[in-house]
Design a protein around this motif. Structure first.
Motif, mmCIF file in Angstrom:
data_model
loop_
_atom_site.group_PDB
_atom_site.id
_atom_site.type_symbol
_atom_site.label_atom_id
_atom_site.label_comp_id
_atom_site.label_asym_id
_atom_site.label_seq_id
_atom_site.Cartn_x
_atom_site.Cartn_y
_atom_site.Cartn_z
ATOM 1 N N ASP A 7 0.861 -1.172 0.000
ATOM 2 C CA ASP A 7 0.000 0.000 0.000
ATOM 3 C C ASP A 7 0.905 1.232 0.000
ATOM 4 O O ASP A 7 1.628 1.481 0.972
ATOM 5 N N ALA A 10 0.359 3.683 2.913
ATOM 6 C CA ALA A 10 0.948 3.182 4.154
ATOM 7 C C ALA A 10 2.470 3.290 4.091
ATOM 8 O O ALA A 10 3.118 3.655 5.077
ATOM 9 N N GLN A 40 -1.661 2.431 9.659
ATOM 10 C CA GLN A 40 -1.012 2.115 8.388
ATOM 11 C C GLN A 40 0.278 1.329 8.609
ATOM 12 O O GLN A 40 0.591 0.418 7.849
ATOM 13 N N LYS A 43 -0.601 -2.192 9.313
ATOM 14 C CA LYS A 43 -0.972 -2.847 8.057
ATOM 15 C C LYS A 43 0.279 -3.307 7.305
ATOM 16 O O LYS A 43 0.328 -4.427 6.791
ATOM 17 N N LEU A 44 1.296 -2.451 7.251
ATOM 18 C CA LEU A 44 2.547 -2.834 6.597
ATOM 19 C C LEU A 44 3.217 -3.996 7.321
ATOM 20 O O LEU A 44 3.748 -4.914 6.689
#
Length: 150
Positions: A7, A10, A40, A43-44
């Protein structure tokens, strides 16, 4: 195996947090909340399957996976930004006279100038590295178009 992608939003939050030294500063720069930037990053980390950042007192430290992602992240974001600039047709031409303080010239300027040159090959850059007071005097006299200083 299904194709996977990072992303970029992100990734930009991660790189910005590293460049500015924290999630709060990154959030302010990116016009997001601190919790959104933290989310974010999580998420990474889920995508990477490992921790990318560890707190070291008041600062952020990077484990090897974080260092790896930071290097690739900068390259990916640079290429993304370059592509968007090219597609948007912002073809700058002519001369840009730019002043920058020495601290930024040593750390930030070479990569930024290279990226600018790739995005705007017809622009001619003239760069002056000096003290902030000298640069602002030149800006006031009209001999510089832009100054970047603390």
């Amino acid at each position: 195996m299904a194709a996977r992608s990072l992303d970029l939003d992100a990734l930009r939050a991660f790189v910005t947090a590293q460049d500015l030294g924290g999630f709060n500063r990154a959030a302010m720069t990116l016009n997001r909340s601190q919790s959104a930037v933290s989310q974010q990053l999580r998420k990474l980390e889920e995508h990477a399957g490992q921790a990318l950042v560890r707190r070291d007192g008041r600062s952020l430290a990077l484990p090897p996976a974080g260092e790896t992602l930071l290097a690739y992240g900068r390259r990916l974001l640079s290429l993304n930004d370059e592509a968007l600039t090219a597609l948007q047709g912002h073809a700058l031409a002519g001369q840009v006279r730019f002043g920058v303080v020495g601290d930024l010239a040593e750390s930030w300027l070479p990569d930024t100038l290279a990226q600018f040159r790739r995005a705007h090959p017809r622009a001619q850059l003239e760069v002056l590295v000096d003290r902030a007071s000298t640069l602002f005097d030149a800006l006031d006299r009209g001999t510089l178009d832009l100054v970047l200083a603390f």
